[in-house]
Design an enzyme around this catalytic site. Structure first.
Site, PDB file in Angstrom:
ATOM      1  N   CYS A  45      31.096  19.319  31.605  1.00 52.12           N
ATOM      2  CA  CYS A  45      32.304  19.832  32.255  1.00 52.12           C
ATOM      3  C   CYS A  45      32.198  21.300  32.652  1.00 52.12           C
ATOM      4  O   CYS A  45      33.062  21.823  33.354  1.00 52.12           O
ATOM      5  CB  CYS A  45      33.524  19.624  31.366  1.00 52.12           C
ATOM      6  N   LYS A  71       0.869  -1.178   0.000  1.00 53.03           N
ATOM      7  CA  LYS A  71       0.000   0.000   0.000  1.00 53.03           C
ATOM      8  C   LYS A  71       0.903   1.224   0.000  1.00 53.03           C
ATOM      9  O   LYS A  71       1.545   1.530   0.999  1.00 53.03           O
ATOM     10  CB  LYS A  71      -0.897  -0.030   1.229  1.00 53.03           C
TER      11      LYS A  71
END
Ligand code: 5U1
Length: 664
Positions: free
Chosen positions: A405, A116
């Site tokens: 950090c 389909k």
């Protein structure tokens, strides 16, 4: 009446009418098909339970859509119907049982199973062999005249060999590669991108200027024929093919429920490798006599059903957005989602790529979004459902500091990316860099997986890749779930990695945008680490595959004292390579370019790539006139078709293995 089923039915009708208008008329749906299907089924069930309250004009009684005002209306000679849906094997079983009951026989029924396609249904009317009129489905009875636009679709014949009068129905769609190219261009030109190939096909077909439609490169598959006599649907498809209409090669005759389910499993596996998007399978009773006996209900034939695949797009909510730090310090925004099943897999994260993407899509925390998962790629957010935006939706702000950090996060000049400047002081970058260094295609350190790297970095046992070679047994046994034997094995693997090639070593260093191919070119052309460390941008630009950005990245990397120190320590710890094998000019496949497509059965793609490159060949990811051979495995993609179109020699896996043997 508050919260009554009747009120809900009215509400559902209103919502579905709005979604139908967006989908069919505007070609710009705001919600995924899965949401539409869910609401549609809810309404259908309520109407079945309360038939007296069902509105004869309900969206469940119509095909959906209506003719757009810009195009003139066309009344279909035979209504263009829609299909009933099934979502699981039980519903297919019930469908087949219903057919058998109506036919009064429990014999197995023969079906034609067809993919389909996720496109637009169109009708093509031919008179005396000439295309007279093309129309959209519209509301099923009246569609829009799109003759001019269909005439520019290469797959649609303008005239037939025979002077016959007939009607052909099928799907206009956009191939996946055409869609990707169109969106790349839209992004480049600063225009709105299409959410998926279906929307792109619909938008392209609704153009008032058919020159625009022509440039969009639409395709067509025929699946239905009205006029000629035939006794089976298979015959109809054959006639269509003889008349030179494209018919999908995946169509197949299947018998009974088990045949339908087997076909479903096979096609689901193939789905990602097909050149076009499909959203399910249509099963049609093959015998026309049986089709006639079964007839129609209001909007759909009784003799056909669409078995929908798990939806590739779903609605969910953005709960948060976090920034992930990659190997080169780039911060990638990742949306944390309310978990939702997409294409049969639970999805709780989606990439947002970069800040430009967030701004373009206007994604905010709290938004309801369409999330899409195609194949193995990382799920992504297609669009925001603005109508569902909560008042307190939070704008996403680019971080000023790295979330890991804390170093400054800067926007790279001329790029959409934000980068943490922490480099080797940022544990996230160090962790990613070590994992990359240890990867199979880099230094190939067996047993050094992500979990171990995370622990090694968190416990500060290693701060850079050079520290790997100073690790001791006593260090490793302290790690979680690390026995003495595993620790010994890991140390041996680390030691074994010292014997490598210059190309692998350069790749392992993780220089931004230096992949395996570039690393190989660098090693081949310069041949020596000292040479690479002292090279200039100008020299680098003379090397195959290296452009200004990559040349600059390599040069800058080799200027950084901390990088030079790491390289120095790695070399001192004994890393070495054979300097005599770097030139490929005399190798048997020197100068040849190969492309791989489809699934290989005997060797992995990585192995094949390594072997071809070791014989001097270049392995490219796309087919062009410069390609010498295309190696084709199972379920090949569009590269196979392109190779055939360009007349490039094709090799199967056995032929490739022979070639690799000869090369050795
Ligand atoms: N492949 C295919 N798609 N499709 C859609 N066949 C097919 N047939 C359809 C539709 C709506 O309708 C007929 C069964 C009437």
């Amino acid at each position: 009446m508050a919260n009554s089923p009747q009120l809900r039915m009215q509400e559902l009708q209103q919502i579905l009418n709005k979604y139908n208008y967006e989908y069919y008329v505007l070609a710009d749906p705001t919600v995924p098909d899965s949401e539409y299907d869910r609401l549609f089924n809810e309404l259908k069930q309520l109407e079945q339970k309360y038939p007296d309250s069902a509105d004869p004009n309900s969206p469940t009684q119509r095909v959906g859509g209506s003719a757009a005002r810009e195009f003139s209306s066309v009344t279909h000679s035979v209504p263009m119907l829609s299909l009933d849906n099934a979502f699981n094997p039980e519903e297919i079983q019930k469908f087949v049982a219903r057919l058998q009951d109506r036919l009064g026989s429990h014999d197995d029924i023969e079906f034609v199973a067809e993919p389909k396609l996720d496109g637009l249904a169109v009708s093509l009317v031919y008179q005396n062999g000439l295309l007279q009129r093309a129309a959209t489905r519209g509301d099923g009875a009246v569609g829009e005249d799109i003759t001019a636009n269909c005439k520019v679709i290469q797959d649609i014949p303008l005239s037939l060999d025979k002077k016959v009068s007939l009607e052909v129905r099928g799907e206009v769609y956009m191939r996946k590669d055409t869609f990707a190219g169109l969106n790349r261009k839209a992004l480049h030109d600063g225009e709105k991108q299409f959410a998926n190939p279906r929307n792109a096909a619909a938008g392209s077909l609704r153009q008032l200027d058919s020159n625009i439609t022509r440039k969009r490169g639409l395709s067509f598959f025929a699946y239905s024929l009205i006029g000629p006599d035939f006794t089976t649907h298979t015959q109809a498809l054959q006639i269509l093919q003889e008349l030179s209409f494209p018919v999908c090669i995946e169509n197949k005759v299947v018998i009974g429920v088990s045949g339908c389910n087997d076909f479903y499993e096979q096609l689901l596996q193939k789905r990602d490798n097909l050149d076009f998007e499909i959203d399910g399978i249509v099963y049609k009773v093959n015998s026309i006599a049986l089709q006639q006996k079964l007839g129609f209900v209001s909007r759909a034939p009784r003799w056909a059903i669409a078995y929908k695949f798990p939806a590739a797009e779903e609605l969910t909510t953005v709960q948060d957005v976090e920034f992930q730090v990659g190997r080169t310090g780039i911060l990638t925004p990742v949306a944390r989602l309310q978990p939702v099943a997409v294409g049969g897999v639970m999805v709780s994260n989606a990439t947002l790529h970069n800040m430009d993407e967030i701004e373009r899509k206007d994604v905010r925390i709290g938004d309801v979004v369409t999330v899409r998962r195609a194949g193995d790629v990382i799920p992504e957010i297609v669009n925001v459902v603005l109508a569902k935006r909560p008042k307190d939706a939070k704008v996403i702000v680019a971080p000023k500091n790295c979330p890991v950090c804390g170093a400054e996060a800067v926007r790279v000049a001329g790029e959409a990316a934000i980068r943490c400047i922490g480099e080797i002081s940022c544990p996230a970058q160090v962790k990613e860099a070590i994992a990359h260094y240890a990867a199979r295609r880099a230094m190939d350190i067996d047993g050094l997986g992500e979990k171990i790297v995370t622990q090694l970095v968190a416990s500060e046992m290693i701060k850079s890749v050079a520290d790997l070679y100073t690790l001791q047994l006593d260090d490793l046994v302290q790690l979680e779930r690390m026995g003495k034997k595993s620790a010994q094995n890991l140390l041996e693997a680390i030691n074994a990695s010292k014997q490598t090639t210059l190309a692998k070593f350069l790749f392992a260093l993780g220089i931004p945008e230096v992949g395996e191919t570039t690393a190989r070119s660098l090693a081949q052309e310069l041949g020596d680490l000292a040479e690479i460390q002292s090279t200039t941008v100008e020299q680098l630009l003379t090397i195959r595959d290296i452009g200004p950005v990559v040349a600059n990245n390599i040069f800058m990397f080799m200027q950084q004292p901390h990088n030079l120190e790491v390289i120095e320590r790695l070399v001192s710890s004994g890393i070495s390579w054979d300097v005599t094998t770097t030139s490929t000019d005399n190798l048997p496949l020197a100068g040849k370019t190969y492309v791989l497509t489809g699934a290989l059965q005997i060797m992995s793609r990585g192995e094949v790539k390594d072997k071809l490159q070791n014989l001097g060949a270049t392995v490219s990811s796309s087919v062009s006139k410069k390609t010498d051979y295309v190696v084709v495995g199972d379920d090949p993609g569009s590269k196979f078709t392109k190779a055939q179109d360009l007349g490039i020699p094709i090799l199967n896996e056995e032929q490739l293995i022979e070639l690799l043997k000869e090369g050795n």
